[in-house]
Structure formats: C-alpha cells, structure tokens
Design an enzyme around this catalytic site. Structure first.
Site, PDB file in Angstrom:
ATOM      1  N   SER A 113       0.851  -1.186   0.000  1.00  0.00           N
ATOM      2  CA  SER A 113       0.000   0.000   0.000  1.00  0.00           C
ATOM      3  C   SER A 113       0.889   1.240   0.000  1.00  0.00           C
ATOM      4  O   SER A 113       1.840   1.324  -0.785  1.00  0.00           O
ATOM      5  CB  SER A 113      -0.937  -0.040   1.210  1.00  0.00           C
ATOM      6  OG  SER A 113      -1.758   1.098   1.272  1.00  0.00           O
TER       7      SER A 113
ATOM      8  N   TYR B  83      -4.914   8.184  -5.840  1.00  0.00           N
ATOM      9  CA  TYR B  83      -3.924   7.191  -5.421  1.00  0.00           C
ATOM     10  C   TYR B  83      -4.092   6.843  -3.947  1.00  0.00           C
ATOM     11  O   TYR B  83      -4.171   5.667  -3.566  1.00  0.00           O
ATOM     12  CB  TYR B  83      -2.523   7.737  -5.683  1.00  0.00           C
ATOM     13  CG  TYR B  83      -1.393   6.803  -5.307  1.00  0.00           C
ATOM     14  CD1 TYR B  83      -0.997   5.788  -6.170  1.00  0.00           C
ATOM     15  CD2 TYR B  83      -0.715   6.946  -4.109  1.00  0.00           C
ATOM     16  CE1 TYR B  83       0.050   4.943  -5.839  1.00  0.00           C
ATOM     17  CE2 TYR B  83       0.330   6.110  -3.768  1.00  0.00           C
ATOM     18  CZ  TYR B  83       0.715   5.108  -4.642  1.00  0.00           C
ATOM     19  OH  TYR B  83       1.743   4.260  -4.311  1.00  0.00           O
TER      20      TYR B  83
ATOM     21  N   LYS C 229      -5.159   3.301  -2.122  1.00  0.00           N
ATOM     22  CA  LYS C 229      -4.208   2.666  -1.215  1.00  0.00           C
ATOM     23  C   LYS C 229      -4.832   2.421   0.162  1.00  0.00           C
ATOM     24  O   LYS C 229      -4.548   1.420   0.821  1.00  0.00           O
ATOM     25  CB  LYS C 229      -2.937   3.511  -1.108  1.00  0.00           C
ATOM     26  CG  LYS C 229      -2.075   3.472  -2.364  1.00  0.00           C
ATOM     27  CD  LYS C 229      -1.568   2.060  -2.620  1.00  0.00           C
ATOM     28  CE  LYS C 229      -0.716   1.929  -3.844  1.00  0.00           C
ATOM     29  NZ  LYS C 229      -0.158   0.571  -4.022  1.00  0.00           N
TER      30      LYS C 229
END
Length: 260
Positions: free
Chosen positions: A146, A160, A164
C-alpha cells in the site's frame, strides 16, 4: 553449512516486479532461497530484472510474465503458469500500482475507474486467483504493498491515496476470511522510495538527482528517501515464517512520517 534462508523452498509471485520495490523484492526473495515469478506490463523491465537476478544469484529459479493486473483471466493464467513451472505457490506480493496526480476537485470518473481497476481490482484479481494454491501451501502469505499516505493526508493525490487506503481495508477482511484456511494477509505501507519511476519523472521536469533527493528531507523523521531494498526486507519478513503469528496487520515503513 550456511545460515538458513528465510523463504527457502517456497514459491513467490510478485506483481509490478519489473522495477522498483517489486524488482528489489524479487531479487531478495531469490537470494533467500525462493523460486520467483515476476509479473509486469513492461516486457523490457521484466527482462532487465530477470537478467539482473540471474547474473548475480547463481542457480536462481526465476521466471517472468507480461500481464495486466486488471485482467482477471490473465491473473488465473499467470497463477497456473507458476504452478506448472514450480509446482506450488506460497507467497503473493501485490505490488503493481498506477499513479494519478489530479486534484480531488478535477478528477474525472474515468480517472477514478482506472485507478480502482489497477490498485484495487487488480490486487483482488491476483488474490482470488492465488488463494486455492496459497491454501494448499499450508503456509500461504499475502503481502499487499500500500502506501504511508493510506493513513496520513497530503495534497494532490486523492485518487492514489484513496485506493491505497482501500487496500488496507481489503487486507483486513482477507485476513479474517483466510485465517481458517491457513493463509495470512498483511500490508506494507512504504514511505518515499527512490525508484526509477521517480528519477525518470524528475528528469522529465528538469530536475537532477541532487534536487530530487533534497525534496524528501522533511517527509520523514529519518530525513531521506528509502531505497527499494529497504522496503523489500519488511516484505520478505512478512512473507516468511518469522511472521507466522501476524495477519491483518499494516506495517508502516515510512521513516516515521506517520507520526510527524
């Protein structure tokens, strides 16, 4: 007789293995006795990593495949090819990812869909494809890569960072569901890691490496970028039997960023 190697005799599959953290992890796994398959969309990157491993680790058992993690059929095919080649699968490292630099107020639905397709659905494709073999292993381990920004905020990376963070929730659920089958699931959250991706992006913007290195002096307590191998070692440990009582855990490997 040399020291025992952490993943000797095991078989690992690493997505996003052509460069950066994935390539460093593949190299480390091979040096610690594993047979490894690296998967990437970039055929030239796969070849470079395979050649680097084979030239530095005598007798390494490593293969490379070109595949897109968004394709669930390719995920199944990849796992089957690994089992055909090595006879088993013990470790899955989900490292493949894409980035997006759109702000939250301007990101389009298509951008969101592309990010989710790679960073979340892509990860789930490989977990689903690999689970039968990981269960049969008796020592199956999944490590999802992650980001430290899954647990802390910043500006300009909403897509993003959101995907994650979703990976961490998925990892916890997977740990619950797979405990009865003997499969552990954990997540690693790297901080700023100096990879070829970042170096290439810096060059495109007219920065040299010295300028790039200076940019991360204030994004960790340690005050520097991590090298890919510094992320690979925690991945190795999570995958190994040394972490056999650990599942559903998020390990921050960020130089202390999350407490700043």
């Amino acid at each position: 007789m040399g020291p025992a190697r952490r993943v000797a005799g095991r078989v690992g599959l690493i997505t996003g293995g052509g460069a950066g953290i994935g390539a460093a992890t593949a190299h480390l796994f091979c040096s610690e006795g594993a047979s490894v398959c690296i998967v990437d969309t970039d055929a030239s990157a796969v070849d470079r990593t395979l050649n680097a491993i084979r030239s530095t680790i005598h007798g390494s058992l490593v293969m490379g495949l070109v595949a897109d993690v968004r394709d669930s059929d390719e995920a199944v095919k990849t796992v089957n090819q690994v089992i055909e080649k090595f006879g088993r699968l013990d470790i899955l490292v989900n490292n493949a990812a894409m980035r997006n630099y759109s702000a939250a107020d301007s990101a389009t639905p298509e951008e969101w869909q592309n990010m989710v397709a790679v960073n979340l659905v892509g990860m789930s494709n490989y977990c689903k494809a690999a689970l039968p073999a990981l269960r049969a292993s008796g020592q199956g381990s999944i490590v999802n890569v992650s980001s430290c920004y899954a647990v802390t905020g910043r500006k300009g990376m909403a897509l993003y960072d959101a995907t994650k963070a979703a990976q961490l929730a998925y990892t916890r659920t997977l740990a619950f569901e797979e405990a009865e089958h003997g499969v552990r699931a954990n997540a690693i959250c790297p901080g700023s890691t100096l990879t070829d991706f970042h170096l290439g992006r810096a060059r495109q913007s007219g920065k040299d490496e010295k300028e790039l290195l200076a940019e991360r002096k204030n994004t960790s307590l340690i005050g520097r970028w991590a090298s890919p191998i510094e992320i690979a070692y925690p991945i190795l440990w999570m995958a190994s039997s040394e972490a056999s009582y650990i599942t559903g855990t998020t390990l921050l490997v960020d130089g202390g960023l999350h407490i700043m």
